[in-house]
Enzyme design. Structure first.
Site, short mmCIF file in Angstrom:
data_model
loop_
_atom_site.label_atom_id
_atom_site.label_comp_id
_atom_site.label_asym_id
_atom_site.label_seq_id
_atom_site.Cartn_x
_atom_site.Cartn_y
_atom_site.Cartn_z
N ARG A 54 54.70 -9.50 113.04
CA ARG A 54 54.20 -8.01 112.72
C ARG A 54 53.61 -8.08 111.34
NH1 ARG A 54 60.25 -5.91 112.56
NH2 ARG A 54 61.13 -7.56 111.52
N GLU A 65 55.65 -1.73 107.93
CA GLU A 65 55.17 -2.87 109.05
C GLU A 65 54.46 -2.20 110.10
OE1 GLU A 65 58.73 -5.87 108.18
OE2 GLU A 65 59.04 -4.25 109.62
N GLN A 149 72.32 1.83 111.86
CA GLN A 149 72.40 1.41 113.20
C GLN A 149 73.93 1.22 114.01
OE1 GLN A 149 69.22 0.49 113.80
NE2 GLN A 149 68.70 1.32 112.02
N ASP A 170 82.60 -1.97 105.71
CA ASP A 170 81.25 -1.90 104.96
C ASP A 170 81.77 -1.76 103.59
OD1 ASP A 170 78.39 -0.18 105.65
OD2 ASP A 170 78.98 -0.12 103.64
N THR A 210 73.46 -5.10 107.49
CA THR A 210 73.51 -4.56 106.14
C THR A 210 72.20 -4.56 105.60
OG1 THR A 210 73.74 -6.88 105.05
CG2 THR A 210 76.08 -5.68 105.82
N GLY A 234 70.48 -7.67 110.27
CA GLY A 234 70.14 -6.99 108.90
C GLY A 234 68.93 -7.79 108.07
N ASP A 236 65.69 -9.19 107.99
CA ASP A 236 64.66 -8.90 108.66
C ASP A 236 63.52 -8.96 108.20
OD1 ASP A 236 65.13 -6.42 107.62
OD2 ASP A 236 65.06 -5.41 109.52
N VAL A 302 65.29 -10.24 114.36
CA VAL A 302 64.68 -9.34 113.38
C VAL A 302 63.83 -8.35 113.91
CG1 VAL A 302 64.24 -11.59 111.82
CG2 VAL A 302 62.54 -11.21 113.70
P1 NAD Z 1 71.69 1.70 106.22
O1 NAD Z 1 71.11 1.63 104.88
O2 NAD Z 1 71.91 3.04 106.83
O3 NAD Z 1 72.96 1.01 106.36
C1 NAD Z 1 73.41 -0.50 105.81
C2 NAD Z 1 74.93 -0.67 105.45
O4 NAD Z 1 75.09 -1.79 104.94
C3 NAD Z 1 75.02 0.47 104.36
O5 NAD Z 1 76.31 1.32 104.86
C4 NAD Z 1 75.80 -0.38 103.17
O6 NAD Z 1 76.50 0.34 102.47
C5 NAD Z 1 76.25 -1.68 103.87
N1 NAD Z 1 76.01 -2.72 103.03
C6 NAD Z 1 75.12 -3.32 102.11
N2 NAD Z 1 75.61 -4.59 101.57
C7 NAD Z 1 76.90 -4.70 102.20
C8 NAD Z 1 77.77 -5.92 102.26
N3 NAD Z 1 77.58 -6.91 101.24
N4 NAD Z 1 78.84 -5.75 103.02
C9 NAD Z 1 79.03 -5.03 103.89
N5 NAD Z 1 78.17 -3.82 104.02
C10 NAD Z 1 77.30 -3.75 103.27
O7 NAD Z 1 70.72 0.51 107.17
P2 NAD Z 1 70.55 0.49 108.83
O8 NAD Z 1 69.47 1.55 109.26
O9 NAD Z 1 71.85 0.69 109.50
O10 NAD Z 1 69.92 -0.98 108.65
C11 NAD Z 1 70.74 -2.11 108.68
C12 NAD Z 1 69.81 -3.21 108.22
O11 NAD Z 1 69.21 -3.47 109.66
C13 NAD Z 1 68.66 -3.07 107.58
O12 NAD Z 1 68.44 -4.07 106.59
C14 NAD Z 1 67.39 -2.81 108.51
O13 NAD Z 1 66.15 -3.29 107.77
C15 NAD Z 1 67.93 -3.77 109.53
N6 NAD Z 1 67.31 -3.48 110.60
C16 NAD Z 1 67.00 -4.40 111.91
C17 NAD Z 1 66.61 -4.03 112.96
C18 NAD Z 1 66.13 -5.57 113.87
O14 NAD Z 1 65.48 -5.35 114.76
N7 NAD Z 1 66.57 -6.62 113.53
C19 NAD Z 1 66.12 -2.86 113.33
C20 NAD Z 1 66.61 -1.67 112.59
C21 NAD Z 1 67.22 -2.20 111.25
#
Ligand code: NAD
Length: 348
Positions: A54, A65, A149, A170, A210, A234, A236, A302
């Site tokens: 991407r 992206e 997520q 969390d 996360t 997380g 990515d 990712v």
């Molecule tokens: P979000 O911000 O809604 O939730 C993230 C959570 O992680 C929060 O509740 C936060 O308190 C928690 N967190 C942060 N550090 C932590 C730690 N050390 N230990 C435990 N918990 C912790 O985000 P989201 O929309 O749920 O997305 C989560 C991640 O997934 C993001 O980084 C996002 O970019 C990634 N993501 C990846 C894909 C993929 O296809 N791989 C798709 C969507 C999102």
């Protein structure tokens, strides 16, 4: 000559509201299971797709992206952002929308919200990886990171892999409470945990989702027992990972599209030639997934454009003959294709 665009230039648009109606009409778990099947179908014809990592535009606080792909008949792309700091400002970390087009005419066939759809397809993708890689009979998952997520991830492994128990953790207990509240009554045993060590106890599957724009260590090597399957979704982005390097070194690593994952995934911590297996090869049976009960398998997820393509294709099929879209006058389409200016002039 009409002032309006011709009917074929009208593009079905699925708003957030209509996406929610569509998901409830189909059922959340059925929707995710259908997406998992659509992803498997598209991964099975991997060679037919145009593939590219991407295109990311990075800033100090996040990334925006574009994720394009085509199977030669349809073309799809998603616009998506990732801004970990947004949550603290009352905004979503990830938002998205997407387009599906006809390759022959180039005309868009669908324009849709994809924030919800991304959560659904990401969950479906983790479930596909878990189905092919987790130890047989795995029924307990630790869900670390209980943000936007998380509930989707939990329901996906229930729907596709038969997971019965989720152990939630969390760093923010309010997020865990929210996740447990949302999942209550949906058929899962829910255990809320106060440390990541407690969350992984007895779990044969660990999913980390996360958000932090940094190299984090959500899991250390001693927390991952023999035979565990990890979905690390997380991390990515370049400079954003979740697992200690030793876990990645010990695990058998499965990825979507290596040229993108090597830049964005957990394996960015490893040598550029660190061995990985492409998940599509496991799905098609060309390569074995898990080779032994003690093996640690890691899906270094990712998010790849073909998963969004599958989701767009699915939504395009499912909105037919439903009230869950409106026609958008998005494409200028004069009756005389050479007379674009005339159309504008007559509209005065
Ligand atoms: P979000 O911000 O809604 O939730 C993230 C959570 O992680 C929060 O509740 C936060 O308190 C928690 N967190 C942060 N550090 C932590 C730690 N050390 N230990 C435990 N918990 C912790 O985000 P989201 O929309 O749920 O997305 C989560 C991640 O997934 C993001 O980084 C996002 O970019 C990634 N993501 C990846 C894909 C993929 O296809 N791989 C798709 C969507 C999102």
């Amino acid at each position: 000559m009409s002032l309006k665009a011709s009917p074929r230039a009208m593009v079905p648009f699925v708003s957030v509201d209509n996406m929610m109606r569509l998901v409830h009409r189909i059922g959340i778990e059925t929707f995710i299971a259908d997406l998992a099947q659509a992803i498997e179908e598209d991964f099975a014809k991997w060679d037919q797709f145009d593939k590219t990592p991407r295109v990311g535009s990075h800033s100090d606080v996040g990334v925006i992206e574009l994720m394009p792909t085509s199977d030669g008949v349809l073309y799809g792309f998603k616009y998506v952002n990732g801004h970990p700091k947004n949550m603290g400002e009352g905004l979503q970390t990830v938002t998205a929308f997407g387009v599906l087009s006809d390759v022959y005419s180039g005309y868009p066939q669908l324009f849709t919200e994809m924030t919800l759809l991304t959560a659904l397809r990401t969950a479906a993708m983790s479930a596909v990886a878990t189905k092919h890689l987790a130890a047989p009979g795995a029924d307990t998952m630790a869900m670390i990171g209980n943000g936007a997520q998380s509930e989707f991830q939990c329901l996906a492994v229930k729907a596709v892999c038969g997971v019965q128990t989720v152990r939630l953790y969390d760093i923010d207990p309010a997020a865990t409470e929210k996740c447990a509240r949302n999942l209550a009554g949906l058929g899962l045993n829910i255990i809320t945990c106060t440390s990541p060590e407690q969350a992984v106890e007895g779990a044969q599957i660990i999913t980390t989702a996360t958000a932090d724009k940094d190299m984090q260590t959500i899991l250390t090597d001693n927390m991952v027992g023999a035979g565990v399957h990890i979905n690390a979704i997380g991390g990515d982005c370049p400079g954003k990972t979740e697992l200690h390097r030793d876990i990645v070194a010990r695990a058998s690593v499965f990825v979507e599209y290596p040229p993108q994952t090597r830049i964005e995934g957990e394996i960015q911590q490893m040598a550029p030639d660190h061995p990985v297996t492409e998940l599509w090869q496991v799905i098609t049976g060309q390569t074995k997934g898990r080779k032994s009960p003690d093996e640690v398998t890691l899906f270094d997820g990712v998010g790849f454009a073909i998963e969004d393509f599958s989701a767009l294709r699915y939504v395009h099929q499912r909105i037919k003959d439903t009230p869950y879209y409106i026609d958008l006058d998005l494409i200028a389409d004069p009756d005389d294709p050479r007379d674009l200016f005339g159309m504008l002039k007559r509209a005065k």
